[in-house]
Design a protein around this motif. Structure first.
Motif, mmCIF file in Angstrom:
data_model
loop_
_atom_site.group_PDB
_atom_site.id
_atom_site.type_symbol
_atom_site.label_atom_id
_atom_site.label_comp_id
_atom_site.label_asym_id
_atom_site.label_seq_id
_atom_site.Cartn_x
_atom_site.Cartn_y
_atom_site.Cartn_z
ATOM 1 N N ALA A 121 0.825 -1.209 0.000
ATOM 2 C CA ALA A 121 0.000 0.000 0.000
ATOM 3 C C ALA A 121 0.859 1.260 0.000
ATOM 4 O O ALA A 121 0.589 2.207 -0.753
ATOM 5 C CB ALA A 121 -0.935 -0.006 1.202
ATOM 6 N N ILE A 122 1.902 1.283 0.828
ATOM 7 C CA ILE A 122 2.780 2.460 0.869
ATOM 8 C C ILE A 122 3.511 2.626 -0.460
ATOM 9 O O ILE A 122 3.668 3.744 -0.968
ATOM 10 C CB ILE A 122 3.786 2.352 2.033
ATOM 11 N N THR A 123 3.948 1.523 -1.037
ATOM 12 C CA THR A 123 4.597 1.588 -2.350
ATOM 13 C C THR A 123 3.623 2.114 -3.400
ATOM 14 O O THR A 123 3.983 2.935 -4.255
ATOM 15 C CB THR A 123 5.116 0.200 -2.759
ATOM 16 N N GLN A 124 2.391 1.663 -3.333
ATOM 17 C CA GLN A 124 1.361 2.120 -4.269
ATOM 18 C C GLN A 124 1.102 3.618 -4.112
ATOM 19 O O GLN A 124 0.991 4.347 -5.109
ATOM 20 C CB GLN A 124 0.070 1.336 -4.018
ATOM 21 N N TRP A 125 1.022 4.087 -2.884
ATOM 22 C CA TRP A 125 0.713 5.502 -2.633
ATOM 23 C C TRP A 125 1.873 6.426 -2.986
ATOM 24 O O TRP A 125 1.655 7.537 -3.466
ATOM 25 C CB TRP A 125 0.344 5.713 -1.162
ATOM 26 N N THR A 126 3.110 5.972 -2.712
ATOM 27 C CA THR A 126 4.275 6.849 -2.897
ATOM 28 C C THR A 126 4.976 6.637 -4.232
ATOM 29 O O THR A 126 5.731 7.503 -4.680
ATOM 30 C CB THR A 126 5.306 6.629 -1.775
ATOM 31 N N GLY A 127 4.774 5.472 -4.837
ATOM 32 C CA GLY A 127 5.439 5.174 -6.093
ATOM 33 C C GLY A 127 6.873 4.711 -5.941
ATOM 34 O O GLY A 127 7.594 4.561 -6.933
ATOM 35 N N TRP A 128 7.321 4.467 -4.696
ATOM 36 C CA TRP A 128 8.698 4.022 -4.471
ATOM 37 C C TRP A 128 8.714 2.871 -3.479
ATOM 38 O O TRP A 128 8.208 2.998 -2.359
ATOM 39 C CB TRP A 128 9.555 5.172 -3.943
ATOM 40 N N ILE A 129 9.312 1.760 -3.878
ATOM 41 C CA ILE A 129 9.334 0.577 -3.023
ATOM 42 C C ILE A 129 10.137 0.809 -1.747
ATOM 43 O O ILE A 129 9.906 0.162 -0.721
ATOM 44 C CB ILE A 129 9.888 -0.641 -3.804
ATOM 45 N N GLY A 130 11.075 1.754 -1.796
ATOM 46 C CA GLY A 130 11.872 2.059 -0.611
ATOM 47 C C GLY A 130 11.025 2.542 0.551
ATOM 48 O O GLY A 130 11.268 2.170 1.708
ATOM 49 N N TRP A 131 10.023 3.371 0.252
ATOM 50 C CA TRP A 131 9.120 3.819 1.310
ATOM 51 C C TRP A 131 8.292 2.658 1.844
ATOM 52 O O TRP A 131 8.020 2.573 3.048
ATOM 53 C CB TRP A 131 8.208 4.930 0.806
#
Length: 209
Positions: A121-131
């Motif tokens: 979900a965080i990756t989806q929202w931010t566009g970066w897998i690091g987040w």
């Protein structure tokens, strides 16, 4: 976590475990299991979004078992030398109950929620897998404070969380949670159940020396 001094050799029974297990199921396990499925149902996402894919099973089982055994040993040693000299030795039947819970309920649900749902979900929202990696690992580590774990124990959780995340991150897409779930289950059992037995056996040898 027990706070009983080792020389007392207090036992943990099925009744003792059941007293904390059923409220834990209601207040933590069930909500954490349901929320990810509600999310993908609402957004019409596939199960693979949560890491629920079924591929490379022999490889996943092998990685899970090999790394899991190492992590169980690490967790028991960490418990013994870093967390403190306290244990509550489970009975045989309680070992089976706790082991079943950690391997087949707690491990799968926590991985589904943190590595599957929060990470994705965080990756989806931010566009970066690091987040996704950072937030899921940090929340997984710090949420153990809600269970009143001390900071030494939480530090061990953080180290374990890094291993779980690396196993998941190293996979090609679509990722699967299978190996991570196995490693997680072994680690938790090594820390909270098998670790008690190891500490008891170590104490017993010292008493006989």
């Amino acid at each position: 976590m027990s706070s009983i001094k080792s020389p007392d050799v207090v036992r943990s029974t099925v009744a003792d475990t059941w007293r904390w297990l059923w409220p834990d199921m209601l207040m933590r396990i069930i909500p954490m299991a349901v929320i990810p499925f509600l999310y993908i149902a609402f957004l019409h996402l596939p199960l693979s979004f949560l890491g629920l894919t079924w591929h490379d099973v022999p490889e996943q089982l092998a990685i899970g078992a090999l790394v899991g055994i190492f992590m169980a040993a690490f967790a028991a040693v960490y418990r013994m030398f870093i967390v403190g000299p306290w244990f509550r030795r489970p009975t045989i039947s309680d070992h089976f109950l706790q082991g079943f819970f950690y391997l087949f309920i707690n491990g799968p649900v926590e991985e589904l929620f943190f590595r599957g749902f929060v990470w994705a979900a965080i990756t989806q929202w931010t566009g970066w897998i690091g987040w996704g990696w950072l937030v899921s690992t940090a929340t997984y580590t710090l949420y153990h404070r809600l269970g009143k774990w001390n900071w030494r124990s939480v530090g061990g959780v953080g180290l374990a969380g890094l291993v779980f995340s690396l196993i998941y991150l190293a996979q090609p897409t679509p990722r699967t949670l299978l190996a991570v779930i196995i490693v997680h289950g072994f680690t938790t059992a090594g820390f909270l159940s098998w670790g008690d037995e190891v500490m008891y056996q170590r104490w017993k040898r010292k008493q006989g020396a």
